[in-house]
Design a protein around this motif. Structure first.
Motif, PDB file in Angstrom:
ATOM      1  N   ALA A 221      29.757  55.251  48.299  1.00  8.46           N
ATOM      2  CA  ALA A 221      31.016  56.253  48.188  1.00  8.46           C
ATOM      3  C   ALA A 221      31.449  56.202  46.703  1.00  8.46           C
ATOM      4  CB  ALA A 221      31.960  55.611  49.320  1.00  8.46           C
ATOM      5  N   GLN A 222      31.657  55.302  46.099  1.00  4.94           N
ATOM      6  CA  GLN A 222      31.990  55.048  44.609  1.00  4.94           C
ATOM      7  C   GLN A 222      31.192  56.013  43.858  1.00  4.94           C
ATOM      8  OE1 GLN A 222      32.522  51.206  43.636  1.00  4.94           O
ATOM      9  NE2 GLN A 222      34.628  51.007  44.172  1.00  4.94           N
ATOM     10  N   ALA A 223      29.754  55.728  44.014  1.00  4.04           N
ATOM     11  CA  ALA A 223      28.750  56.450  43.386  1.00  4.04           C
ATOM     12  C   ALA A 223      29.090  58.120  43.535  1.00  4.04           C
ATOM     13  CB  ALA A 223      27.345  56.134  43.354  1.00  4.04           C
ATOM     14  N   ALA A 224      29.114  58.594  44.773  1.00  8.64           N
ATOM     15  CA  ALA A 224      29.378  59.740  45.349  1.00  8.64           C
ATOM     16  C   ALA A 224      30.764  60.733  44.671  1.00  8.64           C
ATOM     17  CB  ALA A 224      29.642  60.210  46.659  1.00  8.64           C
ATOM     18  N   ARG A 225      31.807  59.528  44.539  1.00  3.17           N
ATOM     19  CA  ARG A 225      33.095  60.106  43.972  1.00  3.17           C
ATOM     20  C   ARG A 225      32.705  60.318  42.486  1.00  3.17           C
ATOM     21  NH1 ARG A 225      35.288  55.724  46.961  1.00  3.17           N
ATOM     22  NH2 ARG A 225      35.761  56.289  49.024  1.00  3.17           N
ATOM     23  N   ARG A 226      32.059  59.219  41.752  1.00  2.00           N
ATOM     24  CA  ARG A 226      31.821  59.291  40.311  1.00  2.00           C
ATOM     25  C   ARG A 226      30.901  60.621  40.063  1.00  2.00           C
ATOM     26  NH1 ARG A 226      31.043  53.533  40.741  1.00  2.00           N
ATOM     27  NH2 ARG A 226      28.797  54.090  40.790  1.00  2.00           N
ATOM     28  N   ALA A 227      30.161  60.914  40.865  1.00  2.35           N
ATOM     29  CA  ALA A 227      29.119  61.813  40.659  1.00  2.35           C
ATOM     30  C   ALA A 227      29.851  63.291  40.198  1.00  2.35           C
ATOM     31  CB  ALA A 227      27.962  62.233  41.687  1.00  2.35           C
TER      32      ALA A 227
END
Length: 439
Positions: A221-227
């Protein structure tokens, strides 16, 4: 969890402005980007520290007159160079001088002259094969001054007396005295790991250190928001399946809107964050000759790949992102100094980007077509572009295509570009370019 839960509706717009401020300027000092920035961040420091950590895995540090957002990266990026005051991207020489300046300032007191800084940097640079620094050589001096100006702009160095311009013109007669903002020096260089202890740049990339299901879901989820924050557009095909699931979910748009005030636009091929508050460092469509040419090229490319007259458009598979990323990692690792670092645990290696499906083919737009389209743009909108662009259309084409690449509209390949789904936005678009006033 609900982000910004403790922020009242009356304060939410100010809080979102502080979030956008930190995301755009990870280093904030008493004067950079302006004198109001640091008080705005300090006002919400506790909430910002918690939300940025939970949402993105970022760490907010506030020391003295400095706020530093320590970000994590999921992949290497090549399109965000440091820039000189004239907008020139830093080259390897300027990056090296900048690093050596920071090393010198870390050992210095509260003030330093430009001559002293140059001598210290030259002493280190001249011990590095292929670098060196001779203030009497114009190219070396300009590169060094660019590195110092970058630090000065951010308030790391504060001019107390003299002029760096005078020194740049003649180091023998000109001089400048700087106050050193020690908090900013210490905050500026914050790698997630001790560099002497790694043997590959992969060790600096984000990765989940836990195998539990909850931890993996939280990391995805964090990686998706960062992307979504880090890239102009995120295509589902460019990310791992677990990240794509979060990009398609309902929570992500609400989370990002609550935190940043920006809206997420979702299409069949991917998502993008719509910049309605002039948040991005670079915008597209934008102003300026290159941005105008890029929009007009986007229209030409969109019409080319959807031409109803039956012309065949060759289609090619997507380049292997994992292979391209591995090549970039190898190029960065080739710059490691001689010596044997402490080896990184192979289990900690950053995951490779997903490989593209072989059937995912994209239309190829050749360089010859792009040259013809650029020539037609210059002929049609002649007075909208300055004489320098008419004299060098190849440079205009190159910079406009590079802009389209940065914004995910096309992919550069040998012989041309591959049109990505975002280019479809400009199909049947009627572009209007403001003509220059001659008198």
């Amino acid at each position: 969890m609900r982000f910004a839960a403790e922020i009242s509706d009356l304060e939410l717009a100010d809080y979102q402005r502080a979030v956008r401020l930190l995301l755009r300027h990870p280093l904030i000092t008493a004067v950079f980007p302006d004198e109001k920035a640091l008080p705005r961040v300090r006002r919400f420091s506790a909430e910002l520290r918690r939300d940025l950590s939970e949402a993105f895995g970022y760490r907010l540090e506030l020391h003295g007159g400095t706020a530093r957002l320590v970000r994590t990266a999921d992949r290497l990026e090549t399109d965000r160079p440091a820039l000189s005051r004239t907008g020139r991207p830093f080259d390897r020489q300027r990056y090296a001088y900048l690093s050596l300046c920071l090393a010198t300032l870390g050992r210095a007191g509260v003030q330093i002259t430009l001559t002293e800084l140059a001598e210290a940097v030259a002493g280190d640079a001249n011990r590095i094969v292929g670098l060196g620094l001779d203030p009497d050589i114009g190219a070396d001096r300009r590169a060094f001054v660019d590195a110092v100006a970058w630090l000065e702009e951010r308030g790391v160095l504060r001019l107390a007396d003299g002029s760096s311009t005078a020194w740049a013109s003649d180091p023998g007669t000109g001089e400048a005295l700087y106050d050193i903002a020690r908090d900013a020096v210490l905050a500026l260089f914050r790698p997630p790991r001790v560099l002497q202890h790694i043997d590959s740049v992969n060790a600096l990339l984000e990765r989940s250190m836990s195998s539990s299901g909850n931890a993996e879901r939280r990391a995805a989820a964090q990686a998706a928001r960062r992307a979504v924050l880090e890239r102009p557009i995120v295509y589902f095909d460019d990310v791992a399946a677990e990240i794509g699931n979060h990009l398609r979910g309902q929570a992500l748009p609400a989370d990002l809107h609550r935190l940043t005030g920006l809206r997420l636009e979702r299409r069949a091929e991917g998502v993008l964050l719509v910049d309605t508050s002039n948040w991005s460092v670079e915008r597209f469509p934008g102003t300026g000759s290159v941005a105008q040419a890029a929009v007009l090229l986007a229209v030409a490319i969109a019409e080319r790949v959807s031409d109803p007259d039956g012309r065949r458009v060759r289609r090619m598979p997507m380049p292997d992102l994992a292979e391209a990323h591995a090549k970039l990692v190898g190029q960065v690792d080739a710059g490691l100094p001689a010596g044997v670092p402490i080896a990184m645990d192979p289990a900690e290696a950053a995951p490779e980007p997903p490989q593209q499906a072989a059937e995912g083919k994209l239309p190829l737009v050749t360089d010859s077509f792009l040259r013809e389209a650029t020539a037609e743009i210059l002929a049609t909108y002649g007075s909208a572009f300055g004489a320098a662009w008419h004299a060098d259309p190849e440079r205009l084409r190159g910079e406009a295509v590079a802009l389209l690449v940065r914004f995910g509209a096309v992919l550069a390949v040998p012989g041309g570009v591959l049109a990505r789904p975002l280019i479809g936005r400009y199909r049947s678009t009627v572009a209007q370019v403001k003509q220059r006033t001659l008198f």
